[in-house]
Motif scaffolding. Sequence first.
Motif, short mmCIF file in Angstrom:
data_model
loop_
_atom_site.label_atom_id
_atom_site.label_comp_id
_atom_site.label_asym_id
_atom_site.label_seq_id
_atom_site.Cartn_x
_atom_site.Cartn_y
_atom_site.Cartn_z
N GLU A 1 -4.78 -1.09 -7.61
CA GLU A 1 -5.72 -0.04 -7.24
C GLU A 1 -5.06 1.32 -7.34
O GLU A 1 -3.88 1.47 -7.02
CB GLU A 1 -6.22 -0.24 -5.80
CG GLU A 1 -7.06 -1.48 -5.61
CD GLU A 1 -7.42 -1.75 -4.15
OE1 GLU A 1 -8.38 -2.50 -3.92
OE2 GLU A 1 -6.73 -1.23 -3.25
N LYS B 1 0.88 -1.16 0.00
CA LYS B 1 0.00 0.00 0.00
C LYS B 1 0.92 1.21 0.00
O LYS B 1 1.73 1.37 0.91
CB LYS B 1 -0.81 -0.03 1.30
CG LYS B 1 -2.22 0.44 1.20
CD LYS B 1 -2.91 0.10 2.53
CE LYS B 1 -3.62 1.31 3.05
NZ LYS B 1 -4.78 1.77 2.42
N LYS C 1 -0.99 -7.70 -4.62
CA LYS C 1 -1.84 -6.52 -4.71
C LYS C 1 -1.02 -5.25 -4.46
O LYS C 1 -0.22 -5.19 -3.53
CB LYS C 1 -2.94 -6.62 -3.65
CG LYS C 1 -3.89 -5.45 -3.63
CD LYS C 1 -4.98 -5.68 -2.60
CE LYS C 1 -5.87 -4.45 -2.47
NZ LYS C 1 -6.89 -4.63 -1.44
N LYS D 1 -9.18 5.78 2.02
CA LYS D 1 -8.17 4.77 1.71
C LYS D 1 -6.84 5.10 2.37
O LYS D 1 -5.93 4.28 2.39
CB LYS D 1 -7.95 4.67 0.20
CG LYS D 1 -9.18 4.29 -0.58
CD LYS D 1 -9.57 2.85 -0.34
CE LYS D 1 -10.87 2.52 -1.03
NZ LYS D 1 -11.36 1.20 -0.64
N SER E 1 -1.69 -1.03 -4.05
CA SER E 1 -2.61 0.10 -4.00
C SER E 1 -1.83 1.40 -3.99
O SER E 1 -0.98 1.60 -3.11
CB SER E 1 -3.44 0.08 -2.71
OG SER E 1 -4.33 -0.97 -2.73
N THR F 1 -2.32 5.33 -3.39
CA THR F 1 -3.25 6.38 -2.98
C THR F 1 -2.49 7.69 -2.96
O THR F 1 -1.40 7.76 -2.39
CB THR F 1 -3.83 6.10 -1.58
OG1 THR F 1 -4.39 4.79 -1.58
CG2 THR F 1 -4.91 7.10 -1.22
#
Lengths: 482, 254
Positions: free
Chosen positions: A329, A267, A300, A460, A302, A304
């Motif tokens: 994402e 992330k 995964k 998020k 992500s 942001t």
Amino acid sequence: MSKYTEDDLREELKTKEYEYGFYTDIESDTFPIGLNEDIVKAISLKKGEPQWMTDWRLEAFKAWKEMIEPEWANVSYVKPDFQGISYYSAPNSKPKYDSLDEVDPELLATFAKLGISLDEQKKLSGVAMDVVVDSVSVATTFKKTLGEKGIIFCSISEAIKEYPELVKKYIGSVVPQRDNFYAALNSAVFSDGSFCYIPKGVRCPMELSTYFRINQAGTGQFERTLVIADEGSYVSYLEGCTAPSRDENQLHAAVVELIALDNAEIKYSTVQNWYPGNAEGKGGVYNFVTKRGICEKNAKISWTQVETGSAITWKYPSCILKGDNSVGEFYSIAVTNNFQQADTGTKMIHLGKNTKSTIISKGISAGKSQNSYRGLVKISPNADNARNFSQCDSLLMGNDCGAHTFPYIEAKNKTAKIEHEATTSKIGEDQIFYCNQRGISTEKAIALIVNGFSKDVLNKLPMEFAVEAKKLLEISLEGSVG
Amino acid sequence: MLKIKNLHASIDDNGVLKSILKGINLEIKAGEVHAIMGPNGSGKSTLASVVAGKEEFEVTKGTVLFNDEDIEDLAAEERAHKGIFLSFQYPVEIPGVSVTNFMKTAINETRKAKGLEEMPAKEMLKLIREKSELLEIDRKFLSRSLNEGFSGGEKKRNEIFQMAMLEPKLAILDETDSGLDIDALRIVANGVNKLKSKDNAVLVITHYQRLLEYIVPDFVHVLLDGRIVKSGGKELAHELEEKGYDWIKEEVNA
């Protein structure tokens, strides 16, 4: 002699000064301006790098010399003079600090002003920070705790020396040296940045955080970040930036590479608040960034981002969904005010089967700014059952700004499912009056409406970052409605 | 509490000033309930907007005094801080902002203007619970985005909920009855009645006498072409319901 008149004062008050517009006077070790092979070698030497790294940089420099600056983005600016920039600047203190006591007190004062006192961070928030001031890491905290789990979190310069195998294997593996003009430039001259490795099956117990800061007139900042999440591991990485106010343009061309191996998750959150230039569009940071991650099986990534600063933003954090069942994402809030220009978005490259991607982009334009979303969703022939959902919303404030959406979709597999939604709205006088009537001032009403508009993305962000981001949104839009 | 003297107001209609209010005189005292009735386009909503401070309208003549203070130069939020509340005919949507968050902001901004500290979270929750029960509002409703996807009835109930939260001195209800079914009407009216006291006042703007069955006015005024042409007790509302506005028009023109 010209007199300072009341008109001058009014003029000065009218231009809302950049909140973090101060300048720290730290003795700096700065290279002469200009770029050639010798400068590249000198940077490498200065950092005590092994030969392979020097060669890698030179290879990048050769490629860069043959490349031209891209012009396809929906932005216009005076191109930087790449020979008019100094390519290395480091705080002129001891090479490393064992404790905070050894850090330049003026530097600590700067951090305090930014509200990022290391002490506080250390004690209260449980965030380990690798602070980058003018390209050289000066403090790394919580290293020990991380070390016990086998997590490596250090400057990239240190990683090159201490973990050459890892760096050699992965640097340039996602963003090759010749990927694009700015990436090539970065590869040749990057001064420092962060390196992070999470071993197999380890869940990083804290948010890893880096604060970037540009702090020397006339020096570009070329950060290089490499994050490797080994099989089955997890890491949340925060990157936040502020820069002192400056009249001349400052170039920033960073490269961030993320590698998520099988079943790993990364992330990566950014709050970007570099100097956007003044109300007349003078000054401000040029932000040309290449961020990309690769996902192996079931992995995964992500991204942001909350982008409120910089005069020009050119940035597309992307995911290569190589492994089957991998997920990408992208959640973005981009705010432009006054004369800021942003061309930002993402690329989701679906290579594996059953890969999924989500794009949520919120653009807010005020003043005379231009805000563009540019995104590519690419489904390759082998990516059976790939799915994408994109949502791009634009919010306009006033009549002189612009919002643009450039979605590109390339689907080469018939099983692909791609959805794209887009909306454009304007903050209405009725909405403002409604808030006013409930006792909420116009300024606060706009903050409320903008925060509501951005909620899907703010949600998020890690908690402490979300609070900071909300404040930033308010500061960025102050005075944008008359 | 509210004294309106010879109020004239216009709106800029593509560069031409269009006169809407043409000399309104109205006095509302604490503890009173007034109703303003009148046909479409008579200036009812304009009057509400002007008192609330909507900038779109220009006051060309006359004064509006609130607790003996001329409020002409006060911004809408300052009037709200002083205790003027408008229940909107068409409440606007604010996507992504929950009812709770909106109310929290409104209350704390008002407290800030009065030099008070923010309301402690515990107290806020208690207040929300109390007032939502009063209006028979489901708690889930409070976490939804303000007015987004609300039915007509939900929007109006939410307006009165906000009124209950803010506890204004003067509440102006602009066609709060439109879009309400009979049950919702009863709940809303019940809420208003429970909040009524000798220290506050209510101005009800409506087309129909229906709402006035529940919120019983002390005075009824008829607004026609920007002027109050007739005032009376609650029986005037019945008369209007029965006979329409034509007889008043004739009376005025005679």
